[in-house]
Design an enzyme around this catalytic site. Sequence first.
Site, PDB file in Angstrom:
ATOM      1  N   THR A 195       0.864  -1.221  -0.182  1.00  0.00           N
ATOM      2  CA  THR A 195      -0.115  -0.106  -0.014  1.00  0.00           C
ATOM      3  C   THR A 195       0.693   1.187  -0.038  1.00  0.00           C
ATOM      4  O   THR A 195       1.911   1.368   0.775  1.00  0.00           O
ATOM      5  CB  THR A 195      -0.846   0.214   1.192  1.00  0.00           C
ATOM      6  OG1 THR A 195      -1.923  -1.109   1.323  1.00  0.00           O
ATOM      7  CG2 THR A 195      -1.668   1.231   1.653  1.00  0.00           C
ATOM      8  N   ARG A 229     -14.385  -7.206   2.183  1.00  0.00           N
ATOM      9  CA  ARG A 229     -13.437  -7.117   3.333  1.00  0.00           C
ATOM     10  C   ARG A 229     -12.720  -5.503   3.033  1.00  0.00           C
ATOM     11  O   ARG A 229     -12.353  -5.236   1.875  1.00  0.00           O
ATOM     12  CB  ARG A 229     -12.129  -7.890   3.400  1.00  0.00           C
ATOM     13  CG  ARG A 229     -11.060  -7.798   4.399  1.00  0.00           C
ATOM     14  CD  ARG A 229     -10.010  -7.112   3.796  1.00  0.00           C
ATOM     15  NE  ARG A 229      -9.060  -6.557   4.653  1.00  0.00           N
ATOM     16  CZ  ARG A 229      -7.912  -6.011   4.631  1.00  0.00           C
ATOM     17  NH1 ARG A 229      -7.870  -5.194   3.466  1.00  0.00           N
ATOM     18  NH2 ARG A 229      -6.920  -5.915   5.497  1.00  0.00           N
ATOM     19  N   VAL A 230     -12.765  -4.766   4.114  1.00  0.00           N
ATOM     20  CA  VAL A 230     -12.104  -3.323   3.784  1.00  0.00           C
ATOM     21  C   VAL A 230     -11.157  -3.214   5.008  1.00  0.00           C
ATOM     22  O   VAL A 230     -11.400  -3.650   6.239  1.00  0.00           O
ATOM     23  CB  VAL A 230     -13.108  -2.288   4.092  1.00  0.00           C
ATOM     24  CG1 VAL A 230     -12.823  -0.839   4.319  1.00  0.00           C
ATOM     25  CG2 VAL A 230     -14.132  -2.365   3.154  1.00  0.00           C
ATOM     26  N   GLY A 231      -9.823  -2.820   4.668  1.00  0.00           N
ATOM     27  CA  GLY A 231      -8.893  -3.046   5.671  1.00  0.00           C
ATOM     28  C   GLY A 231      -8.755  -1.399   6.497  1.00  0.00           C
ATOM     29  O   GLY A 231      -9.622  -0.698   6.579  1.00  0.00           O
ATOM     30  N   ASP A 232      -7.519  -1.148   6.817  1.00  0.00           N
ATOM     31  CA  ASP A 232      -7.440   0.071   7.517  1.00  0.00           C
ATOM     32  C   ASP A 232      -7.277   1.450   6.742  1.00  0.00           C
ATOM     33  O   ASP A 232      -7.606   2.428   7.175  1.00  0.00           O
ATOM     34  CB  ASP A 232      -6.011  -0.041   8.247  1.00  0.00           C
ATOM     35  CG  ASP A 232      -4.817  -0.401   7.210  1.00  0.00           C
ATOM     36  OD1 ASP A 232      -4.954  -1.201   6.498  1.00  0.00           O
ATOM     37  OD2 ASP A 232      -3.906   0.475   7.164  1.00  0.00           O
ATOM     38  N   THR A 274       1.178   0.633   6.671  1.00  0.00           N
ATOM     39  CA  THR A 274       0.928  -0.327   5.723  1.00  0.00           C
ATOM     40  C   THR A 274       1.118  -1.609   6.282  1.00  0.00           C
ATOM     41  O   THR A 274       1.913  -1.935   7.296  1.00  0.00           O
ATOM     42  CB  THR A 274       1.925  -0.152   4.437  1.00  0.00           C
ATOM     43  OG1 THR A 274       1.788  -1.199   3.574  1.00  0.00           O
ATOM     44  CG2 THR A 274       3.253  -0.243   5.054  1.00  0.00           C
ATOM     45  N   HIS A 326      -0.738  -5.633   7.474  1.00  0.00           N
ATOM     46  CA  HIS A 326      -1.926  -6.188   7.933  1.00  0.00           C
ATOM     47  C   HIS A 326      -3.055  -5.278   8.389  1.00  0.00           C
ATOM     48  O   HIS A 326      -2.770  -4.942   9.643  1.00  0.00           O
ATOM     49  CB  HIS A 326      -1.919  -7.266   8.755  1.00  0.00           C
ATOM     50  CG  HIS A 326      -1.321  -8.723   7.841  1.00  0.00           C
ATOM     51  ND1 HIS A 326       0.037  -8.859   7.796  1.00  0.00           N
ATOM     52  CD2 HIS A 326      -1.888  -9.603   7.464  1.00  0.00           C
ATOM     53  CE1 HIS A 326       0.273  -9.864   6.874  1.00  0.00           C
ATOM     54  NE2 HIS A 326      -0.834 -10.269   6.549  1.00  0.00           N
ATOM     55  N   GLY A 327      -4.084  -4.816   7.462  1.00  0.00           N
ATOM     56  CA  GLY A 327      -5.169  -3.573   8.100  1.00  0.00           C
ATOM     57  C   GLY A 327      -5.685  -4.112   9.357  1.00  0.00           C
ATOM     58  O   GLY A 327      -5.862  -3.210  10.064  1.00  0.00           O
TER      59      GLY A 327
HETATM   60  C1  SD4 Z   1      -4.955  -3.416   4.038  1.00  0.00           C
HETATM   61  N1  SD4 Z   1      -3.051  -2.148   4.818  1.00  0.00           N
HETATM   62  O1  SD4 Z   1      -6.037  -3.331   3.271  1.00  0.00           O
HETATM   63  C2  SD4 Z   1      -3.831  -2.641   3.564  1.00  0.00           C
HETATM   64  C3  SD4 Z   1      -2.848  -3.740   3.067  1.00  0.00           C
HETATM   65  C4  SD4 Z   1      -1.654  -3.156   2.491  1.00  0.00           C
HETATM   66  O2  SD4 Z   1      -1.420  -3.840   0.244  1.00  0.00           O
HETATM   67  O3  SD4 Z   1      -1.033  -2.612   3.272  1.00  0.00           O
HETATM   68  N2  SD4 Z   1      -1.524  -3.900   1.281  1.00  0.00           N
HETATM   69  O4  SD4 Z   1      -4.854  -4.132   5.126  1.00  0.00           O
END
Ligand code: SD4
Length: 300
Positions: A160, A188-191, A211, A213-214
């Site tokens: 990211t 799924r939506v991350g951070d 960046t 694991h969200g």
């Molecule tokens: C997420 N932080 O959606 C992002 C993932 C990431 O490519 O950094 N990735 O969890």
Amino acid sequence: MTSPFLLSTWSFSEPILESEYPNLSAGCSALDAVEACVRNAEQDESIDSVGFGGLPDRNGNCTFDAMVMTSPSSSGAVCGIERHLHPVSIARLVMEKTNHTLLAGTLADDFADSHAMESANILAHTSEQKWESWKKRSRDTKPLAPFDHGHGQLFGSHDTIGTIALDSHGTLAGACSTSGMAWKVPGRVGDSPIVGHGLYVDPKRGAATGTGHGELISGVNGAFLVVDLMGRGATPLEAIHETLDRIVSCWDIKKEYQVAFIATTPEGKFAGGALRAGFKYAMCNSDGCIVKDPELVMLD
Ligand code: SD4
């Protein structure tokens, strides 16, 4: 006059910062600079976690998340974008044209249409091929665990993009954009599009972006925590260290997990830190542009 600078996650962003820095030093705003940098990554097919060329979900569809922020009262974000190539610019429209912070899914795409943004096919052929081969490889294995994006592929060379700028007027801005975790559960939506998770900017306290694991970042409101700790007197490095410590104390950290942050004070004192080796970040100021190893790697 402040001396402007750009800071961004991962080494792939160094040439992007280098091409944008002359505009920033010529007086372009921090917000324009971060949007331009992130747009650049979004259209680069070789970056497989951002925009076009990003890796799909487990059904083979790509969705994008992005955010821009200049202060706690000024941010915009989108998640689950399905048919526009520049989610960061839709996020900026959310910030500037609505009283809201986050628009989701096809309705966010419709919002972009209503502002005359051209829609496009966002699934690159290369991404489709990578999905086909992932599918083939995982056919005989048991269903993947929530954070297992399949065979340790995510943290290779790219991830990211999170970019922070300080402009010559002393204004901070941040932007981030991602195609999310490879092979994620659809929906799924991350951070990245959540204020204070993947990005936080507070003109009085500083800025941070994350960046990795969200879910781990979201669990501790990572970017907010880094900035809040700086506001209470921690250096950027101390703030990142404490935030990563918090993550380590809350999760059973598997070997494939990675989280990294970059952060700056309002005056431009910055640092980067990661859970594991492999993360790098890029920085441009009036002395030039460099790729830096993080000042802190917690594990390994
Ligand atoms: C997420 N932080 O959606 C992002 C993932 C990431 O490519 O950094 N990735 O969890």
